[in-house]
Structures are given as structure tokens and as C-alpha cells.
Design a protein around this motif. Structure first.
Motif, PDB file in Angstrom:
ATOM      1  N   VAL A   8       0.881  -1.301   0.056  1.00 38.47           N
ATOM      2  CA  VAL A   8       0.162   0.051  -0.007  1.00 38.47           C
ATOM      3  C   VAL A   8       0.860   1.117   0.096  1.00 38.47           C
ATOM      4  CG1 VAL A   8      -1.730   1.291   1.274  1.00 38.47           C
ATOM      5  CG2 VAL A   8      -1.806  -1.121   1.298  1.00 38.47           C
ATOM      6  N   ARG A   9       0.725   2.244  -1.004  1.00 34.19           N
ATOM      7  CA  ARG A   9       1.344   3.332  -1.103  1.00 34.19           C
ATOM      8  C   ARG A   9       0.523   4.412  -0.669  1.00 34.19           C
ATOM      9  NH1 ARG A   9       5.363   6.564  -3.960  1.00 34.19           N
ATOM     10  NH2 ARG A   9       4.915   8.637  -3.279  1.00 34.19           N
ATOM     11  N   GLY A  10       0.719   5.476   0.270  1.00 27.65           N
ATOM     12  CA  GLY A  10      -0.066   6.520   0.719  1.00 27.65           C
ATOM     13  C   GLY A  10       0.641   7.822   0.580  1.00 27.65           C
ATOM     14  N   ASP A  11      -0.001   8.769   0.203  1.00 28.20           N
ATOM     15  CA  ASP A  11       0.523  10.273   0.063  1.00 28.20           C
ATOM     16  C   ASP A  11      -0.311  11.094   0.797  1.00 28.20           C
ATOM     17  OD1 ASP A  11       2.674  10.012  -2.001  1.00 28.20           O
ATOM     18  OD2 ASP A  11       1.197   8.887  -2.961  1.00 28.20           O
ATOM     19  N   ILE A  12       0.116  11.950   1.564  1.00 31.15           N
ATOM     20  CA  ILE A  12      -0.501  13.004   2.358  1.00 31.15           C
ATOM     21  C   ILE A  12      -0.044  14.282   1.730  1.00 31.15           C
ATOM     22  CG2 ILE A  12      -0.759  14.078   4.527  1.00 31.15           C
ATOM     23  CD1 ILE A  12      -0.013  11.265   5.896  1.00 31.15           C
ATOM     24  N   GLU A  73       2.552  24.540   0.536  1.00 28.82           N
ATOM     25  CA  GLU A  73       2.115  23.128   0.211  1.00 28.82           C
ATOM     26  C   GLU A  73       3.235  22.320   0.113  1.00 28.82           C
ATOM     27  OE1 GLU A  73       1.294  22.744  -4.752  1.00 28.82           O
ATOM     28  OE2 GLU A  73      -0.191  23.711  -3.126  1.00 28.82           O
ATOM     29  N   GLY A  74       2.875  20.994   0.230  1.00 34.37           N
ATOM     30  CA  GLY A  74       3.912  19.849  -0.041  1.00 34.37           C
ATOM     31  C   GLY A  74       3.348  18.586   0.225  1.00 34.37           C
ATOM     32  N   ASN A  75       4.149  17.579   0.426  1.00 33.12           N
ATOM     33  CA  ASN A  75       3.531  16.037   0.429  1.00 33.12           C
ATOM     34  C   ASN A  75       4.628  15.235   1.260  1.00 33.12           C
ATOM     35  OD1 ASN A  75       4.773  16.071  -2.154  1.00 33.12           O
ATOM     36  ND2 ASN A  75       4.514  13.891  -1.585  1.00 33.12           N
ATOM     37  N   VAL A  76       4.022  14.393   1.873  1.00 33.05           N
ATOM     38  CA  VAL A  76       4.858  13.430   2.619  1.00 33.05           C
ATOM     39  C   VAL A  76       4.255  12.050   2.037  1.00 33.05           C
ATOM     40  CG1 VAL A  76       5.876  14.541   4.642  1.00 33.05           C
ATOM     41  CG2 VAL A  76       3.714  13.525   4.640  1.00 33.05           C
TER      42      VAL A  76
END
Length: 289
Positions: A8-12, A73-76
């Protein structure tokens, strides 16, 4: 709903919708459920605390979270895999699911210049699909039928084989289970099946054998007996198959509906050839003169 063999790959992805900076932002996510493989968890710009299955992102792990400007903005990202369910590894696990509980907090200055804490929460549910598997077998000796014909098979001489399909199921009940496989043109369906009341039919139009299994409870093959059926086929080799190990039953396709996730579960089982005889004796697999 995910396959038990899938990562499972998740992006926040985050954005500051305020007109003032947010400082000391922190993201926390817990993975709840007994189906998480802790050794598989990875985190970008964060830390995984395995003792309580918590993923952390803050100014220490991701410097961009120390101060997020207006419209910043950004993501992890993160990934994990469920525990492998097949092979009786987790015979008593039922209807496994993993809850992803996410929370965030940070600080901002109010219109009056007073520091305020902002918070937010989000949850996602991941259900792990059951493994509905079929193990096919071809044999000449033993089994419920009396075989005949030469072994190894001879050109233009018919040899009878027993085909056995064994079905297992891991964590969730299945309804309307079905198996279908096509016979090559040089293989004949004899009509013999075991048990005699098994719902196995042969379609002469499609050349397909269909086993309507019906309900397959969770734990079939581990805490309960396998679903199993045997049937007999006849192989008539041609001279063009001399020295070969021909396919006797083509690849089988398995399907059924999970009572837990509501999704259709599908899998495949490999084709059976004369080279896959369960007897395992030497020089009985290839077609001879």
C-alpha cells in the motif's frame, strides 16, 4: 480493498489555506489492526514508531513543517504491506482491516496577534481481501477412478487421467465461487466425477469444465477441510506431440464474491501437463511412439 500480496502506497498532500503562516506543524498517523506487517512500513521525511504503529512527521524529520507560509504546500508519503495470509500462516485471522487514523496540529497567530493551535483529523479504512486459491493436480494411479491406457502416453492411443481441484480460502467468507478451465481439442471429458453430486459440468460448445463451488467459508484448508473435486479426462496424442509434454487442462480461472468486502475475488491456477503427474516417476511424461 487491497490484495494481501500488495504494498500500500499512501501520500499525504497538505496546503496552508490561511493568510498567515503555520508554525511547528506535526502530522501523526496510526496504523490500527492486526494485519499490518511492521517490517514493511516505510516513511518519507518521517519516523515509524513500531511499538505503537505510529508514523510521525514534524520539524525534526521534515524542516519544511517548521513554518508553512500562506498557500504553502507539500507532501509526504508512506507505504506498508499486510501480513501474508496464504499457506495457513494466520489460520484464525478473520476479516482483516487496517485503520489509518491521521491527525495534524500546528500554531498560527490570530487576527488579534494571539497564538492559536489548529488541529484536524482524517481516517481511512483498508480492507485486506481474502486469498481464494486453487491447487490443481493430475494423476494416473490412485484417486477415485480406474485409469486405463499406456503410461507414458503413446501416439494414437488413449490414456485416462484424473484431475483434482482443491480450493482453499483464508480470512473471509466467499459466495458464488466458481472455477472454469478449457480442455484442449485432443483431450476428452469422460463424464466421471467425484463426488458424484459435485456441481461440475462440461460445455461442449466452449470445451470448458465448470465447477460451481458455491460458498467457501473463511479458514477452508486450514481450520476446515478443503473444497475438493475430481474428474476424469482422456488424452489422445497425435504424432505431432511425440517427445512433448502436452497440456491436459488449460489454465483455471477462479472467482467468487467476498462477503466481507463485497468485491469479486479472482485468481488463476496454472495449466496441467503430462509433465506434472503426481506420481513423479521417470519417463512417464513425454509422448512416445
Amino acid at each position: 480493498v487491497i490484495d494481501s500480496k500488495r504494498t500500500v502506497r499512501g501520500d499525504i498532500t497538505w496546503v496552508n489555506t490561511l493568510n498567515v503562516p503555520i508554525t511547528d506543524a506535526e502530522f501523526v498517523m496510526t496504523l490500527e489492526g492486526s494485519a499490518v506487517d511492521k517490517a514493511s512500513v516505510t516513511v518519507s521525511e518521517g519516523f515509524y514508531r513500531s511499538v505503537d504503529n505510529t508514523l510521525l512527521w514534524n520539524r525534526q524529520t521534515s524542516p519544511s513543517l517548521s513554518s508553512i507560509p500562506p498557500r504553502g504546500e507539500g507532501n509526504v508519503s508512506f507505504s506498508f504491506s499486510p501480513l501474508r495470509l496464504e499457506g495457513g500462516i494466520l489460520p484464525t485471522l478473520r476479516d482483516p482491516e487496517i485503520m489509518l487514523n491521521f491527525s495534524l496540529r500546528g500554531k498560527r497567530l490570530s487576527e488579534r496577534g494571539v497564538p492559536e493551535e489548529i488541529t484536524g483529523t482524517l481516517s481511512r479504512r483498508v480492507r485486506v481481501a481474502t486469498d481464494l486459491l486453487l491447487t490443481p493436480q493430475i494423476s494416473y494411479t490412485g484417486g477415485p477412478f480406474t485409469q486405463s491406457g499406456p503410461l507414458p502416453p503413446r501416439v494414437e492411443k488413449e490414456t485416462l487421467y484424473t484431475i483434482t481441484w482443491s480450493m482453499t480460502n483464508t480470512t473471509s467468507g466467499i459466495t458464488d465461487a466458481r472455477v472454469g478451465a478449457v480442455l484442449p481439442p485432443y483431450v476428452r471429458w469422460t463424464g466421471a466425477k467425484y463426488p458424484a453430486d459435485a456441481n461440475v459440468i462440461f460445455s461442449t460448445l466452449r470445451g470448458e469444465i465448470v465447477w460451481s463451488v458455491g460458498d467457501v467459508p473463511a479458514g477452508t484448508g486450514s481450520t476446515a477441510s478443503r473444497k475438493e473435486v475430481s474428474f476424469q479426462v482422456a488424452f489422445l496424442p497425435s504424432v505431432s506431440q511425440l517427445g512433448k509434454t502436452p497440456v491436459i487442462v488449460e489454465e483455471a480461472r477462479i472467482s467468487g464474491r467476498s462477503s466481507f468486502s463485497g468485491t469479486v475475488i479472482e485468481s488463476k491456477a496454472p495449466a496441467l501437463t503430462t509433465g506434472m503427474l503426481s506420481e513423479g516417476a521417470a519417463n512417464v511424461d513425454k509422448v512416445v511412439e
